[in-house]
Design a protein around this motif. Structure first.
Motif, PDB file in Angstrom:
ATOM      1  N   ALA A 189       0.827  -1.205   0.000  1.00  5.10           N
ATOM      2  CA  ALA A 189       0.000   0.000   0.000  1.00  5.10           C
ATOM      3  C   ALA A 189       0.863   1.257   0.000  1.00  5.10           C
ATOM      4  CB  ALA A 189      -0.932  -0.008   1.214  1.00  5.10           C
ATOM      5  N   LEU A 193      -0.277   3.464  -3.315  1.00  3.41           N
ATOM      6  CA  LEU A 193      -1.392   4.386  -3.095  1.00  3.41           C
ATOM      7  C   LEU A 193      -0.981   5.843  -3.292  1.00  3.41           C
ATOM      8  CD1 LEU A 193      -3.263   2.945   0.023  1.00  3.41           C
ATOM      9  CD2 LEU A 193      -3.782   2.634  -2.407  1.00  3.41           C
ATOM     10  N   VAL A 204      -6.689  -2.289  -0.793  1.00  8.31           N
ATOM     11  CA  VAL A 204      -5.539  -2.747  -1.579  1.00  8.31           C
ATOM     12  C   VAL A 204      -5.500  -4.268  -1.515  1.00  8.31           C
ATOM     13  CG1 VAL A 204      -3.037  -2.677  -1.864  1.00  8.31           C
ATOM     14  CG2 VAL A 204      -4.244  -0.650  -1.041  1.00  8.31           C
ATOM     15  N   ASP A 206      -3.152  -7.345  -2.800  1.00  7.08           N
ATOM     16  CA  ASP A 206      -1.895  -7.790  -3.413  1.00  7.08           C
ATOM     17  C   ASP A 206      -2.064  -9.252  -3.814  1.00  7.08           C
ATOM     18  OD1 ASP A 206       0.688  -8.527  -4.096  1.00  7.08           O
ATOM     19  OD2 ASP A 206       1.613  -7.323  -2.528  1.00  7.08           O
TER      20      ASP A 206
END
Length: 458
Positions: A189, A193, A204, A206
């Motif tokens: 993040a 971001l 977020v 991943d």
């Protein structure tokens, strides 16, 4: 004063070591990187310390060759598979009515102290998401304010002590002493971001080789995190099983033809598993369908995770996807449909000085985030894995490691001893929900359902 930072992302498919330098002006510049295939890890969990250590050492040696410099601060990622989280709060009186760093630290330490953490867990991050001064809520930053009472609400990430010990052993065997351990999706993040997404609230995700890690950023900090033990390796396994071809060939198909929207009837020739020299032809349309089934199933579970988190209404900026699995053609459109048309962005790591072309890939978001974290890019206030308060504009003091400069895989480097972390509070009542077992909650019939859908394609 500049500080040289080593970030090591310990993933299920690859180990990535990045050496970067934080300059006096606060900018972080990448000096070198090394990548090695992961061994001794499964779904983000270390299963063989010796093999994991060898992979870490290989990546580190490559990074040192490129950078040509020593490092002073070492930041290592940990998978969400190890972690649980809980919220807590703390209140302190301000006798002189002037709120400074010490007062903020006291409030956060009180929230830390009030949290009920099981004995077998250790705190990694204490992240404040709401400050309250007297009766005024939602204070963005209380520093410098006047008030008689300061209250803070925090999100605390914890990890199993045994797993942390195994992680430290594996990294130490590679010749490195850890300074900080950072949750992988938190690091991702930091790397992907932007300011608007943080302001509006964002999820977020991943999507890595063997795991998907989820975090929600709302207010000033992380509010929720979770983990799913499914990743792009599952696509490789599905292709291998459905197309009767070896795993190596299946991985090449995924990389070269991985798409969720191909309707091509073009035929490709594949080796037959267990039959040396034999090949057979398979339509690319079938390949796409096999991939689609797995990715759709994965995204549906992740969408339900966001739904169940109770924070879905707070993610005004939508969902940011990163990680190697996001390179599949068409994943953004599919995710948009499954996540009820919330905004979807496929994110690469932010641009920074010295960023190699290879590292501009979504699969390196965590590794980039680690060196940014080491350089001071983190939540405005945080108690880190060393129980130390970190805050914006602080001076990041390097930890002086005297590493022996060697590239011989058989030799270990010399390290200074680092003090052990304080133990978690004893007699704590277990009160955490297990946020790391989404897969188990949804797994009943999951495998058979997936297989039934695959077999319907033929």
């Amino acid at each position: 004063m500049s500080t040289t930072i080593l970030g090591i992302d310990i993933g299920s498919t690859k180990i990535c070591a990045i050496i970067a330098q934080k300059n006096d002006d606060g900018d972080v510049k990448i000096l070198g990187a090394g990548i090695a295939k992961s061994q001794g890890l499964k779904k983000g969990i270390i299963t063989n310390i010796d093999l994991a250590s060898k992979s870490i050492r290989n990546a580190l040696n490559d990074a040192k060759r490129v950078a040509g410099t020593q490092y002073e601060k070492v930041i290592v990622s940990i998978s969400g598979a190890y972690t649980k989280s809980v919220d807590s709060s703390g209140i302190v009186n301000i006798p002189n009515r002037d709120i400074g760093i010490k007062e903020i630290n006291r409030a956060m330490q009180m929230a830390d102290h009030n949290a009920n953490i099981p004995n077998e867990y250790e705190k990694l991050h204490v992240l404040p998401y709401n400050f309250k001064v007297d009766d005024q809520e939602f204070i963005e930053d209380p520093l410098g304010m006047n008030g008689a009472r300061l209250e803070v609400q925090v999100h605390i990430i914890t990890a199993q002590k045994s797993s942390l010990s195994n992680l430290r052993k594996a990294v130490k065997s590679a010749g490195v002493e850890i300074d900080n351990i950072v949750l992988g999706c938190y690091a991702s993040a930091i790397a992907v971001l932007n300011h608007d997404e943080r302001e509006l609230g964002v999820a977020v995700i991943d999507m890595g080789g063997a795991t998907c890690n989820v975090m929600i950023h709302a207010g000033n900090s992380m509010r929720f995190n979770d983990y799913l033990g499914v990743g792009s390796l599952n696509i490789t396994n599905d292709l291998s099983t459905a197309l009767h071809t070896p795993l190596g060939a299946a991985e090449e198909i995924k990389i070269n033809y991985g798409s969720l929207k191909s309707n091509s009837n073009e035929l490709i020739e594949l080796p037959v598993i267990g039959d040396d020299g034999s090949t057979h032809e398979v339509s690319l349309n079938i390949v796409s369908n096999v991939i689609y089934v797995r990715v759709e199933e994965t995204l549906m579970i992740l969408a339900k995770t966001l739904e169940d988190s109770s924070f879905k209404e707070q993610i005004g900026a939508g969902v940011v996807l990163t990680g190697g699995m996001t390179k599949l053609d068409g994943i953004r459109e599919l995710a948009s449909a499954i996540f009820d048309n919330v905004p979807i962005r496929i994110a690469k790591p932010r641009e920074m000085d010295g960023l190699f072309e290879t590292l501009r890939d979504p699969s390196y978001a965590t590794a980039i985030g680690l060196v940014l974290y080491g350089g001071g890019h983190f939540t405005p206030y945080e108690i880190d894995s060393n129980k130390k308060l970190r805050y914006k504009d602080e001076t990041i003091e390097p930890t002086k490691h005297h590493h022996q400069e060697t590239f011989d895989d058989g030799e270990e480097a010399e390290e200074n001893e680092i003090g052990t972390l304080p133990a978690s509070e004893s007699n704590a009542k277990e009160k955490l929900k297990d946020l790391a077992n989404i897969q188990e909650e949804h797994s009943e019939g999951f495998g058979s359902k997936l297989w039934n859908r695959l077999t319907q394609l033929f």
